[in-house]
Motif scaffolding. Structure first.
Motif, PDB file in Angstrom:
ATOM      1  N   LYS A  93       0.831  -1.204   0.000  1.00 46.68           N
ATOM      2  CA  LYS A  93       0.000   0.000   0.000  1.00 46.68           C
ATOM      3  C   LYS A  93       0.869   1.259   0.000  1.00 46.68           C
ATOM      4  O   LYS A  93       0.568   2.238  -0.705  1.00 46.68           O
ATOM      5  CB  LYS A  93      -0.909   0.002   1.221  1.00 46.68           C
ATOM      6  N   ALA A  94       1.932   1.248   0.788  1.00 52.43           N
ATOM      7  CA  ALA A  94       2.826   2.413   0.848  1.00 52.43           C
ATOM      8  C   ALA A  94       3.469   2.672  -0.507  1.00 52.43           C
ATOM      9  O   ALA A  94       3.620   3.825  -0.933  1.00 52.43           O
ATOM     10  CB  ALA A  94       3.901   2.193   1.916  1.00 52.43           C
ATOM     11  N   MET A 101      12.511  -1.348   3.377  1.00 51.64           N
ATOM     12  CA  MET A 101      11.852  -0.117   2.961  1.00 51.64           C
ATOM     13  C   MET A 101      12.709   0.651   1.960  1.00 51.64           C
ATOM     14  O   MET A 101      12.190   1.359   1.104  1.00 51.64           O
ATOM     15  CB  MET A 101      11.553   0.755   4.181  1.00 51.64           C
ATOM     16  N   GLN A 102      14.023   0.497   2.058  1.00 52.81           N
ATOM     17  CA  GLN A 102      14.918   1.176   1.112  1.00 52.81           C
ATOM     18  C   GLN A 102      14.754   0.618  -0.292  1.00 52.81           C
ATOM     19  O   GLN A 102      14.644   1.367  -1.269  1.00 52.81           O
ATOM     20  CB  GLN A 102      16.372   1.032   1.572  1.00 52.81           C
ATOM     21  N   SER A 103      14.725  -0.714  -0.411  1.00 46.73           N
ATOM     22  CA  SER A 103      14.540  -1.312  -1.738  1.00 46.73           C
ATOM     23  C   SER A 103      13.145  -1.013  -2.280  1.00 46.73           C
ATOM     24  O   SER A 103      12.954  -0.876  -3.485  1.00 46.73           O
ATOM     25  CB  SER A 103      14.771  -2.823  -1.669  1.00 46.73           C
ATOM     26  N   LEU A 104      12.176  -0.888  -1.371  1.00 46.81           N
ATOM     27  CA  LEU A 104      10.831  -0.509  -1.794  1.00 46.81           C
ATOM     28  C   LEU A 104      10.836   0.882  -2.411  1.00 46.81           C
ATOM     29  O   LEU A 104      10.254   1.106  -3.482  1.00 46.81           O
ATOM     30  CB  LEU A 104       9.883  -0.554  -0.585  1.00 46.81           C
ATOM     31  N   SER A 105      11.494   1.821  -1.752  1.00 51.45           N
ATOM     32  CA  SER A 105      11.560   3.195  -2.255  1.00 51.45           C
ATOM     33  C   SER A 105      12.270   3.259  -3.604  1.00 51.45           C
ATOM     34  O   SER A 105      11.849   3.983  -4.513  1.00 51.45           O
ATOM     35  CB  SER A 105      12.279   4.077  -1.230  1.00 51.45           C
ATOM     36  N   GLN A 106      13.325   2.486  -3.762  1.00 52.02           N
ATOM     37  CA  GLN A 106      14.089   2.493  -5.018  1.00 52.02           C
ATOM     38  C   GLN A 106      13.251   1.940  -6.169  1.00 52.02           C
ATOM     39  O   GLN A 106      13.267   2.474  -7.282  1.00 52.02           O
ATOM     40  CB  GLN A 106      15.364   1.679  -4.843  1.00 52.02           C
ATOM     41  N   ILE A 119       2.226   1.899  -3.469  1.00 48.16           N
ATOM     42  CA  ILE A 119       1.199   2.417  -4.382  1.00 48.16           C
ATOM     43  C   ILE A 119       0.963   3.902  -4.136  1.00 48.16           C
ATOM     44  O   ILE A 119       0.861   4.704  -5.074  1.00 48.16           O
ATOM     45  CB  ILE A 119      -0.113   1.618  -4.217  1.00 48.16           C
ATOM     46  N   LYS A 120       0.878   4.292  -2.880  1.00 48.27           N
ATOM     47  CA  LYS A 120       0.649   5.701  -2.546  1.00 48.27           C
ATOM     48  C   LYS A 120       1.823   6.569  -3.002  1.00 48.27           C
ATOM     49  O   LYS A 120       1.632   7.709  -3.439  1.00 48.27           O
ATOM     50  CB  LYS A 120       0.423   5.856  -1.046  1.00 48.27           C
ATOM     51  N   GLN A 121       3.025   6.027  -2.903  1.00 51.55           N
ATOM     52  CA  GLN A 121       4.197   6.789  -3.334  1.00 51.55           C
ATOM     53  C   GLN A 121       4.195   6.983  -4.850  1.00 51.55           C
ATOM     54  O   GLN A 121       4.529   8.061  -5.355  1.00 51.55           O
ATOM     55  CB  GLN A 121       5.471   6.064  -2.883  1.00 51.55           C
ATOM     56  N   ILE A 122       3.809   5.958  -5.576  1.00 54.10           N
ATOM     57  CA  ILE A 122       3.728   6.065  -7.038  1.00 54.10           C
ATOM     58  C   ILE A 122       2.636   7.068  -7.424  1.00 54.10           C
ATOM     59  O   ILE A 122       2.815   7.892  -8.324  1.00 54.10           O
ATOM     60  CB  ILE A 122       3.446   4.686  -7.668  1.00 54.10           C
ATOM     61  N   ALA A 123       1.503   7.002  -6.734  1.00 53.60           N
ATOM     62  CA  ALA A 123       0.398   7.916  -7.039  1.00 53.60           C
ATOM     63  C   ALA A 123       0.784   9.362  -6.778  1.00 53.60           C
ATOM     64  O   ALA A 123       0.377  10.272  -7.507  1.00 53.60           O
ATOM     65  CB  ALA A 123      -0.827   7.538  -6.205  1.00 53.60           C
ATOM     66  N   ALA A 124       1.581   9.590  -5.740  1.00 54.01           N
ATOM     67  CA  ALA A 124       2.012  10.954  -5.423  1.00 54.01           C
ATOM     68  C   ALA A 124       2.965  11.500  -6.481  1.00 54.01           C
ATOM     69  O   ALA A 124       2.985  12.699  -6.760  1.00 54.01           O
ATOM     70  CB  ALA A 124       2.679  10.983  -4.050  1.00 54.01           C
ATOM     71  N   SER A 125       3.746  10.624  -7.096  1.00 52.35           N
ATOM     72  CA  SER A 125       4.727  11.057  -8.098  1.00 52.35           C
ATOM     73  C   SER A 125       4.116  11.216  -9.484  1.00 52.35           C
ATOM     74  O   SER A 125       4.692  11.877 -10.341  1.00 52.35           O
ATOM     75  CB  SER A 125       5.877  10.040  -8.171  1.00 52.35           C
ATOM     76  N   LYS A 170      10.043  -5.709 -15.813  1.00 51.12           N
ATOM     77  CA  LYS A 170      11.128  -5.604 -14.830  1.00 51.12           C
ATOM     78  C   LYS A 170      10.693  -6.219 -13.509  1.00 51.12           C
ATOM     79  O   LYS A 170       9.527  -6.126 -13.114  1.00 51.12           O
ATOM     80  CB  LYS A 170      11.513  -4.138 -14.618  1.00 51.12           C
ATOM     81  N   TYR A 171      11.673  -6.822 -12.834  1.00 53.11           N
ATOM     82  CA  TYR A 171      11.420  -7.440 -11.545  1.00 53.11           C
ATOM     83  C   TYR A 171      12.217  -6.707 -10.459  1.00 53.11           C
ATOM     84  O   TYR A 171      13.382  -6.366 -10.642  1.00 53.11           O
ATOM     85  CB  TYR A 171      11.812  -8.917 -11.559  1.00 53.11           C
ATOM     86  N   PHE A 172      11.553  -6.448  -9.335  1.00 50.59           N
ATOM     87  CA  PHE A 172      12.201  -5.808  -8.189  1.00 50.59           C
ATOM     88  C   PHE A 172      11.955  -6.682  -6.955  1.00 50.59           C
ATOM     89  O   PHE A 172      10.818  -7.050  -6.669  1.00 50.59           O
ATOM     90  CB  PHE A 172      11.626  -4.408  -7.935  1.00 50.59           C
ATOM     91  N   GLU A 173      13.018  -6.974  -6.241  1.00 51.14           N
ATOM     92  CA  GLU A 173      12.883  -7.748  -5.010  1.00 51.14           C
ATOM     93  C   GLU A 173      12.850  -6.789  -3.829  1.00 51.14           C
ATOM     94  O   GLU A 173      13.788  -6.015  -3.621  1.00 51.14           O
ATOM     95  CB  GLU A 173      14.034  -8.751  -4.867  1.00 51.14           C
ATOM     96  N   ILE A 174      11.779  -6.846  -3.071  1.00 53.57           N
ATOM     97  CA  ILE A 174      11.570  -5.917  -1.959  1.00 53.57           C
ATOM     98  C   ILE A 174      11.817  -6.645  -0.642  1.00 53.57           C
ATOM     99  O   ILE A 174      11.004  -7.488  -0.212  1.00 53.57           O
ATOM    100  CB  ILE A 174      10.135  -5.347  -1.973  1.00 53.57           C
ATOM    101  N   ASP A 175      12.951  -6.347   0.011  1.00 52.05           N
ATOM    102  CA  ASP A 175      13.238  -6.958   1.306  1.00 52.05           C
ATOM    103  C   ASP A 175      13.477  -5.908   2.396  1.00 52.05           C
ATOM    104  O   ASP A 175      13.839  -6.255   3.528  1.00 52.05           O
ATOM    105  CB  ASP A 175      14.449  -7.887   1.207  1.00 52.05           C
TER     106      ASP A 175
END
Length: 333
Positions: A118-119, A277-282, A121-127, A270-275
């Motif tokens: 959810k976080a 909050m930093q990798s999530l932000s990137q 998605i909200k970050q993408i929507a804000a950008s 593209k694939y992103f591995e989220i482990d």
């Protein structure tokens, strides 16, 4: 944004120090006739000097505040809300979010894996303020819960209401991707994309995820896969939305991003591995950058006039001052 359309009116506030200065010089002063009356057989009038001073000071404050409010009303206060009105389309992005029970695991930051999704998605929507967003929730089956829309209020309201266990136990990745493709293939947007957020392998549904990913690529839809989670023993707690039963304990997570990266490859995405909050932000920054579309827009001002509110407040203060002087100070006005 709060402002004034007639700020020159505030020069009228200079009358306050001028009046006090003239009264100090006794050029401008009120005329008072103290009159004490006592009934022949009644109680004589008692004057409470301390109480009177407090009330007199209160009356003066009320009158001065009322004058300031009236001057402010004359300055024409306005609440100005600026809004971007887009005249060209942005990207259409549909988020496919896993709500299976394993998404309740707490190994990304301090919240659940679903909270991390959810976080993001909200970050993408804000950008990407000019884009349209849709939402597909996925578990044992999949369903479109928000069609692509620019109505952020409705979108975020439904996003916040997503709960683990809503669609049973399982991960129908192929069905979720197919559902998103179906609602994007006829879009006239210059860019169309699917953002898949999951922590597991496909183990439900009748559509193979590789087939769905290839179908998305054939329709010119970009695919981003965010694998959320870690391997190992992680705490898990959630309340089943249907039964209300609370599940609490530990999950032996066997998260493996290999199958998810293959899905992304099949869909030319593209694939992103989220482990963390930093990798999530990137990963979010990368998706936002890739899906950014240059749009034309104009600024619309929605002004809300507030002068009436100040006039009403001034009238209330004047009424209170009159009541204090007439009833409590017993002054004849």
């Amino acid at each position: 944004m709060f402002g004034f359309d007639n700020p020159a009116a505030f020069f009228l506030l200079l009358f306050i120090p001028v009046i006090y200065f003239l009264r100090y010089l006794k050029i401008l002063s009120g005329i008072y006739f103290p009159l004490n009356l006592g009934d022949w057989n009644g109680r004589s009038f008692l004057w409470n000097k301390g109480f009177r001073k407090i009330l007199s000071a209160t009356v003066r404050v009320f009158v001065m505040a009322a004058y300031v409010l009236l001057v402010t009303a004359l300055a024409d206060p306005v609440m100005r809300i600026t809004e971007k009105v887009y005249t060209s389309r942005g990207s259409d992005i549909v988020f496919v979010v896993d709500v299976s029970p394993s998404m309740a695991a707490r190994d990304i930051g301090s919240g659940q894996r679903l909270d991390a999704a959810k976080a993001a998605i909200k970050q993408i929507a804000a950008s990407n303020s000019g884009d349209s967003f849709g939402l597909v929730e996925m578990a044992q089956t999949a369903a479109l819960v928000v069609p692509p829309t620019m109505d952020r209020k409705s979108f975020f309201s439904r996003l916040d209401s997503l709960a683990v266990g809503e669609l049973g136990d399982g991960t129908a990745i192929g069905t979720g991707l197919s559902c998103a493709v179906y609602h994007l293939e006829n879009s006239s947007s210059p860019k169309k994309s699917i953002v898949l957020m999951t922590d597991g392998e496909n183990n439900s549904g009748s559509v193979h995820p590789h087939t769905a990913a290839k179908f998305a690529a054939s329709k010119g839809i970009s695919l981003y896969v965010l694998g959320i989670g870690k391997r190992g023993t992680v705490p898990l707690e959630y309340s089943d939305p249907k039964t209300g039963h609370v599940y609490s304990g530990y999950l032996e997570s066997e998260f493996d991003g290999t199958s998810l990266s293959k899905i992304a490859a099949e869909g030319e995405g593209k694939y992103f591995e989220i482990d963390s909050m930093q990798s999530l932000s990137q990963s979010v920054s990368s998706v936002s950058k890739n899906e950014n579309v240059v749009q034309t827009y104009f600024i619309k001002n929605n002004d809300r006039k507030l002068y009436f509110n100040f006039i009403v407040a001034a009238a209330v203060l004047c009424l209170l001052a009159w009541i204090l002087r007439r009833l409590f100070l017993q002054e004849v006005l």
